[in-house]
Design a protein around this motif. Structure first.
Motif, short mmCIF file in Angstrom:
data_model
loop_
_atom_site.label_atom_id
_atom_site.label_comp_id
_atom_site.label_asym_id
_atom_site.label_seq_id
_atom_site.Cartn_x
_atom_site.Cartn_y
_atom_site.Cartn_z
N VAL A 1 -50.23 -73.37 -61.74
CA VAL A 1 -49.08 -74.12 -61.24
C VAL A 1 -49.01 -73.90 -59.74
N GLN B 1 -46.93 -74.71 -55.81
CA GLN B 1 -45.65 -75.02 -55.18
C GLN B 1 -45.87 -75.16 -53.68
N LYS C 1 -41.03 -77.09 -51.57
CA LYS C 1 -41.03 -78.12 -52.62
C LYS C 1 -40.92 -77.50 -54.00
N GLY C 2 -40.96 -78.37 -55.02
CA GLY C 2 -40.83 -77.91 -56.39
C GLY C 2 -42.15 -77.49 -57.01
N LEU C 3 -42.06 -77.10 -58.27
CA LEU C 3 -43.23 -76.66 -59.00
C LEU C 3 -44.05 -77.86 -59.47
N TRP D 1 -47.37 -78.53 -62.06
CA TRP D 1 -48.44 -78.06 -62.94
C TRP D 1 -49.77 -78.65 -62.48
N TYR E 1 -55.95 -81.62 -66.61
CA TYR E 1 -55.62 -81.56 -65.19
C TYR E 1 -54.57 -82.60 -64.81
N VAL E 2 -53.81 -82.31 -63.79
CA VAL E 2 -52.93 -83.32 -63.21
C VAL E 2 -53.83 -84.32 -62.49
N ASP E 3 -53.43 -85.58 -62.47
CA ASP E 3 -54.29 -86.64 -61.93
C ASP E 3 -54.76 -86.37 -60.50
N TYR F 1 -49.86 -70.32 -58.56
CA TYR F 1 -49.53 -69.32 -59.57
C TYR F 1 -50.41 -69.52 -60.80
N PHE G 1 -45.61 -70.13 -70.20
CA PHE G 1 -44.91 -69.82 -68.96
C PHE G 1 -43.95 -68.65 -69.08
N TRP H 1 -46.09 -64.84 -65.48
CA TRP H 1 -46.47 -65.46 -64.21
C TRP H 1 -47.08 -64.40 -63.28
N GLY H 2 -47.99 -64.84 -62.46
CA GLY H 2 -48.46 -63.99 -61.38
C GLY H 2 -47.51 -64.10 -60.19
N GLN H 3 -47.85 -63.38 -59.14
CA GLN H 3 -46.99 -63.40 -57.95
C GLN H 3 -47.33 -64.55 -57.00
N GLN I 1 -47.91 -89.41 -64.94
CA GLN I 1 -47.50 -88.02 -64.80
C GLN I 1 -46.37 -87.89 -63.78
N TYR J 1 -36.56 -72.66 -66.08
CA TYR J 1 -36.95 -71.53 -65.25
C TYR J 1 -35.93 -71.32 -64.14
N ALA K 1 -41.79 -65.57 -58.06
CA ALA K 1 -42.34 -66.42 -59.09
C ALA K 1 -41.21 -66.90 -60.01
N LEU L 1 -38.96 -67.49 -66.80
CA LEU L 1 -38.60 -68.29 -67.96
C LEU L 1 -37.25 -67.85 -68.49
N TYR M 1 -35.65 -75.06 -62.65
CA TYR M 1 -36.62 -76.09 -62.98
C TYR M 1 -36.73 -76.25 -64.49
N VAL N 1 -48.63 -80.73 -68.79
CA VAL N 1 -47.27 -80.22 -68.61
C VAL N 1 -46.68 -80.90 -67.38
N PHE O 1 -43.24 -80.79 -64.70
CA PHE O 1 -42.05 -80.09 -64.25
C PHE O 1 -41.03 -81.07 -63.69
N GLY O 2 -39.79 -80.64 -63.67
CA GLY O 2 -38.76 -81.38 -62.97
C GLY O 2 -38.82 -81.06 -61.49
N GLY O 3 -38.11 -81.84 -60.69
CA GLY O 3 -38.12 -81.66 -59.26
C GLY O 3 -37.33 -80.46 -58.76
#
Lengths: 114, 110
Positions: free
Chosen positions: A37, A39, A43-45, A47, A60-62, A95, A101, A104-106, B1, B38, B45, B48, B89, B99, B101-103
């Motif tokens: 994932v 970021q 901005k937001g997360l 995947w 994968y994401v497109d 991440y 989920f 998570w790593g740092q 997506q 989350y 990080a 959850l 999120y 998967v 995520f939301g914004g």
């Protein structure tokens, strides 16, 4: 202690490549689907990709298809993300996480300079 | 997506309850029970706090609860505390086995 530790981030030029690693400890990574994932700054997360326990299924994401490859080495309790043809928009904290989920790593920072 | 839709910000006073919505489609939220929430503090990080729509991981306060109706999931935080002020999120499994995520929603405790 259950832990994921990413490494391999850094500064790379546009069009370059980078390989991220994620080492698991305190649990058996081979029993989990795993994800990456990212970021972008402020901005937001988002995947990026996931991989089945035995590596036989990957998604994968497109925006990264054909450029990024997720892989794993269960003997080393490790997850990887090979990133090629990097673009400025790939700049982010990356991440690794269990696919549920709950772990998570740092995070590791990747900066693509243009 | 396309990303799931969350309000950019919500606010509430200490002790009050707030709800954050997360809207998707029948190909993600509406089609599966795999909706998660989350909490993410700056520079940290994500953590959850809700999985499978309404389940809390061990150690998460029961002030956090989740629900789903159709293509929209919701996170409710009751008894707001100053420490709840941060970003939240949602995520969902999708029909493409990916998967989304939301914004993200910034919660302000007034």
């Amino acid at each position: 202690e259950v832990q994921l530790v990413e490494s391999g981030g850094g500064l790379v030029q546009r069009g370059g490549s980078l390989r991220l690693s994620c080492a698991g400890s305190g649990f058996t990574l081979s029993t989990y689907w795993m994800s990456w994932v990212r970021q972008a700054p402020g901005k937001g997360l988002e995947w990026v990709a996931n991989i089945k326990q035995d590596g036989s299924e990957k998604h994968y994401v497109d925006s990264v298809k054909g450029r990024f490859t997720i892989s794993r080495d269960n003997a080393k309790n490790s997850l990887y993300l090979q990133m090629n043809s990097l673009r400025a928009e790939d700049t982010a904290v990356y991440y690794c996480a269990s696919n549920a989920f709950d772990i998570w790593g740092q995070g590791t920072m990747v900066t693509v300079s243009s | 997506q396309s990303a799931l839709t969350q309000p950019a910000s919500v606010s509430g006073s200490p002790g009050q309850s707030i709800t954050i919505s997360c809207t998707g489609t029948s190909s993600d939220i509406g089609g599966y029970k795999y909706v998660s929430w989350y909490q993410q503090h700056p520079g940290k990080a994500p953590k959850l706090i809700i999985y499978e729509v309404s389940n809390r991981p061990s150690g998460v306060s029961n002030r956090f609860s989740g629900s789903k109706s159709g293509n929209t999931a919701s996170l409710t935080i009751s008894g707001l505390q100053a420490e709840d002020e941060t970003d939240y999120y949602c995520s969902s499994y999708t029909s493409s086995k990916t998967v989304v995520f939301g914004g993200g929603t910034k919660l302000t405790v007034l």
